[in-house]
Write a protein that holds these residues in place. Structure first.
Motif, short mmCIF file in Angstrom:
data_model
loop_
_atom_site.label_atom_id
_atom_site.label_comp_id
_atom_site.label_asym_id
_atom_site.label_seq_id
_atom_site.Cartn_x
_atom_site.Cartn_y
_atom_site.Cartn_z
N LYS A 56 0.87 -1.17 0.00
CA LYS A 56 0.00 0.00 0.00
C LYS A 56 0.91 1.23 0.00
CE LYS A 56 -3.73 0.06 2.46
NZ LYS A 56 -4.65 0.13 3.63
N LYS A 86 1.24 5.50 -0.22
CA LYS A 86 0.56 6.78 -0.03
C LYS A 86 1.47 7.93 -0.46
CE LYS A 86 -2.09 9.45 3.35
NZ LYS A 86 -2.61 9.50 4.75
N LYS A 140 -3.40 10.74 -1.45
CA LYS A 140 -4.11 9.53 -1.81
C LYS A 140 -3.18 8.32 -1.72
CE LYS A 140 -7.88 11.75 -2.69
NZ LYS A 140 -9.05 11.60 -1.80
N GLU A 141 -3.78 7.11 -1.71
CA GLU A 141 -2.98 5.89 -1.63
C GLU A 141 -3.50 4.86 -2.61
OE1 GLU A 141 -3.19 4.87 2.47
OE2 GLU A 141 -5.16 3.95 2.33
#
Length: 766
Positions: free
Chosen positions: A666, A668, A719-720
């Motif tokens: 993930k 970001k 945002k990620e």
């Protein structure tokens, strides 16, 4: 040759002046009594510095008039208050020193200087600073080196007064000024005037000084200031006013630093001696005096630097642009740049002994690839001088300054000939000073002191002969000499004092080719000198320097500047060998190339016509115009936008040797710029996730080219996104670090800009 020591005193070359004017008439009398020919040169130096303070005025003539009035006042104030009133030199100096230097200057003076750096930026700096600030409103970094133009202002004034050929004479006068100061310094070691003058001449004869004496290169101009500061430092104990001397030294050192930041290698040791003597030495000041003097020194040091520092900071965000940009992070220069690795020492031990071994590695000392070894000789003499004559304060000080300044010159990663001219000349002073002290200590003509002193003299004379040989063969502009081609010299000498404008050598038809030039586009080396001389009042836009196009902000500024220009056509002058360089630079900036017109440029002489091409540069139209307007996005972000947060969703703790695996992460965006998912057609400028394998301690890179995964769409700030990444374990078993980082393709990894990548410990098993 008899060399006898004599203490630094009024009889050694100067006399005390502690008079304080009490009325205007006495002030005028003091000025008249103390004024000397070198004060005219000093006035020009002060004038050039004062002019920068009047950059705030848009009217050039008014600014120069006010600058002249202030410079006259400051010159008179300095002359009336200086404590060292130097006696006029005798016939020995003029015959032994001045006459040979004049002949050395005249050897090439009739041939117009066409040195690489002169045509690339020195003439531009001079022309712009004579008319105001370094940049015009619609310029985009017209110079490849946006340094303080103070030295070029001086050569520009000289060129304005005497024409292009004799405009270089300011270098001769600066070197002559240095000779006067060296004569005063050596007076404390050598009593006989004729012998001392001969030593001064030999000290001044280095190939680097002779290479530049008749050029528009500016390295010689700071030497009088540095040696004046050296003289003040050596004679501080003989002055009545202990507080004014450090202030004078600080002003001289600040001015020297303004000429070139590389002069700090000489400035810092001198400054250290002055501060030591104020705090702990024999000239110790009281706490109150110390504080007041330190404040005055700070103001004096900063005063010559302040106007340009403020100006360049307002234009770039870096007060010493482009130096130290890793710290200041100006968007107009990369933050990961450095000194040209072609020059200077490699590694710690080579740096430590570079002042000696530079003689054996001339190819790393300058582009000319020759060095006669003056610093090598002086460095050894200084070491011996410290060992054998530590109690001699003057000699100890000279040796200390030479040793420390030489090591700083080397340790700063420089080790480049033009940045060590002060050390070269001080090496000559040191060698003669050590020789004089050795002879004074000698018990007989056959003693070891006499033998060592004779060895130093023979070595230095041999070095001087070698330097003269190099200076006869080479020069930065590659010009011939009076001896090699007397006929050509006689033809060119006819134009002396008649060569103030290059346009005077064009006919009307040739000049008409440049009537339509309203903007210059700088696309190749050695072009701006011609451009600024032909059309001095038009903007210049840089196109070839990749450093100025590294970040988005700099490219945006370039695009905005081009969009504001009147008309859609710009022009560039180019030497034939650089046509392909110009073509590539124009294409890289999203512009078009139009007509190419051959031109013959008479460079201040109908006998020296330089073949060039006038290139028409076109602003794109239609769809290409839209692409050009958005091209600024294809560049580096500001450093603070390379910020990330990466989290592993299914990281393995172990893998088999050579195993391939897919890991999900993930990611970001913690910066303020949008990360593009698509780059240009060459595959650059998109942001991808990638990995590299490191050793267990993180010190050794095992493999940088492992996996890459692109993003499906742009990632906005804050945002990620989840991304898979294919990795392959090393073939050798052991403990490793798997580092996951984002990469701005064609620009840099994020960790190189200060980001913190994700590091996973992985054990690789059989």
């Amino acid at each position: 040759m008899s060399l006898d020591p004599a203490p630094v005193s009024a009889a050694a070359g100067y006399q005390m002046n502690t008079a304080r004017p009490l009325a205007i008439t006495r002030f005028i009398r003091v000025v008249q009594h103390n004024v000397q020919w070198i004060d005219l040169l000093l006035f020009l130096y002060i004038l050039a510095f004062v002019r920068q303070y009047f950059w705030i005025l848009n009217h050039n003539r008014v600014a120069w008039a006010l600058s002249a009035l202030v410079a006259i006042a400051l010159s008179c104030l300095y002359i009336s208050t200086r404590q060292l009133v130097v006696e006029k030199p005798g016939w020995s100096f003029w015959l032994v020193v001045a006459l040979p230097l004049c002949l050395a200057y005249l050897m090439r003076a009739a041939f117009p200087d066409r040195s690489f750096d002169v045509l690339s930026y020195h003439l531009l700096h001079a022309e712009r600073s004579l008319h105001g600030t370094l940049f015009y409103p619609l310029d985009f970094f017209p110079t490849v080196s946006s340094f303080n133009p103070i030295a070029d202002t001086l050569t520009g004034i000289s060129r304005l007064l005497l024409g292009f050929r004799l405009g270089t004479i300011i270098n001769f006068f600066a070197l002559l000024w240095v000779g006067l100061i060296l004569n005063w310094i050596l007076a404390s070691f050598i009593r006989q005037a004729w012998v001392r003058s001969a030593c001064v001449l030999l000290t001044l004869i280095t190939e680097n000084a002779l290479f530049e004496i008749s050029t528009y290169m500016v390295d010689l101009l700071a030497l009088p200031l540095l040696f004046y500061a050296t003289l003040f430092t050596l004679s501080a104990g003989d002055l009545e006013n202990r507080q004014s001397n450090p202030v004078h030294v600080a002003i001289l050192l600040g001015a020297s630093t303004a000429f070139k930041f590389t002069n700090l290698a000489a400035v810092l040791p001198i400054l250290a001696i002055v501060v030591y003597r104020m705090m702990l030495g024999p000239l110790r000041l009281s706490p109150r005096q110390l504080g007041l003097t330190a404040l005055k020194m700070l103001l004096g040091f900063v005063a010559p630097l302040l106007p340009f520092t403020i100006y360049i900071y307002s234009r770039t965000g870096n007060p010493i642009f482009p130096l130290a940009n890793r710290f200041f992070s100006s968007p107009y220069w990369p933050t990961h740049g450095g000194w040209d690795a072609r020059w200077g020492p490699n590694g710690f031990w080579e740096t430590l002994i570079w002042p000696v071994i530079v003689w054996f590695k001339p190819e790393r000392n300058s582009e000319l690839g020759v060095y006669s070894g003056r610093l090598s000789l002086g460095f050894i003499a200084a070491l011996i001088g410290l060992l054998l004559a530590w109690r001699n304060r003057s000699l100890r000080t000279v040796c200390f300054i030479l040793l420390t300044s030489s090591l700083l010159w080397s340790a700063a990663g420089l080790g480049y000939s033009r940045y060590g001219l002060y050390q070269d000349l001080l090496a000559g002073v040191t060698t003669f000073a050590v020789t004089a002290v050795l002879l004074q200590k000698a018990e007989s003509k056959l003693s070891w002191q006499t033998a060592l002193a004779s060895l130093f003299c023979v070595a230095l004379i041999s070095q001087v002969l070698l330097a003269c040989s190099y200076a006869r063969q080479k020069e930065w502009g590659g010009r011939t000499t009076l001896i090699a081609n007397p006929g050509a010299y006689a033809r060119e000498a006819r134009f002396m004092l008649r060569d103030r404008s290059i346009r005077d050598y064009f006919n009307s038809e040739e000049l008409a080719l440049f009537d339509g030039v309203h903007v210059w586009m700088e696309t190749c080396p050695q072009s701006t000198g011609f451009e600024v001389l032909l059309k001095p009042g038009v903007p210049i836009i840089a196109a070839r320097q990749p450093e100025y196009f590294f970040t988005r902000e700099s490219r945006r500024q370039f695009v905005n500047t081009v969009e504001q220009l009147p008309g859609d056509t710009m022009f560039s002058l180019c030497l034939p060998e650089y046509i392909e360089t110009s073509r590539q630079a124009i294409a890289a900036r999203g512009l078009g190339m139009g007509r190419i017109t051959p031109v013959q440029v008479p460079f201040f002489s109908p006998n020296q016509r330089i073949g060039m091409v006038l290139i028409e540069v076109l602003r794109p139209q239609g769809e290409a115009r839209q692409k050009f307007q958005s091209s600024w996005m294809n560049a580096a972000f500001p450093d603070y936008d390379y910020r990330e947060q990466i989290t592993a969703l299914d990281a393995p703790s172990s893998m088999r040797a050579g195993q391939k695996a897919t890991i999900r992460f993930k990611v970001k965006n913690l910066g303020y710029s949008t990360w593009p998912a698509v780059g240009n057609k060459e595959g650059r400028y998109q942001v991808n996730i990638g990995d590299r394998w490191l050793s267990a301690d993180g010190a050794v890179e095992i493999n940088q080219l492992d996996g890459r995964t692109g993003m499906p769409n742009d990632l906005l700030p804050g945002k990620e996104i989840e991304l898979p990444l294919n990795v392959k374990a090393p073939q050798t078993t052991g403990e490793y670090i798997l580092e996951i980082d984002m990469v701005h393709e064609g620009v840099s990894w994020f960790y190189e800009r200060g980001a913190k990548p994700l590091r996973l410990r992985v054990r690789v098993e059989p």
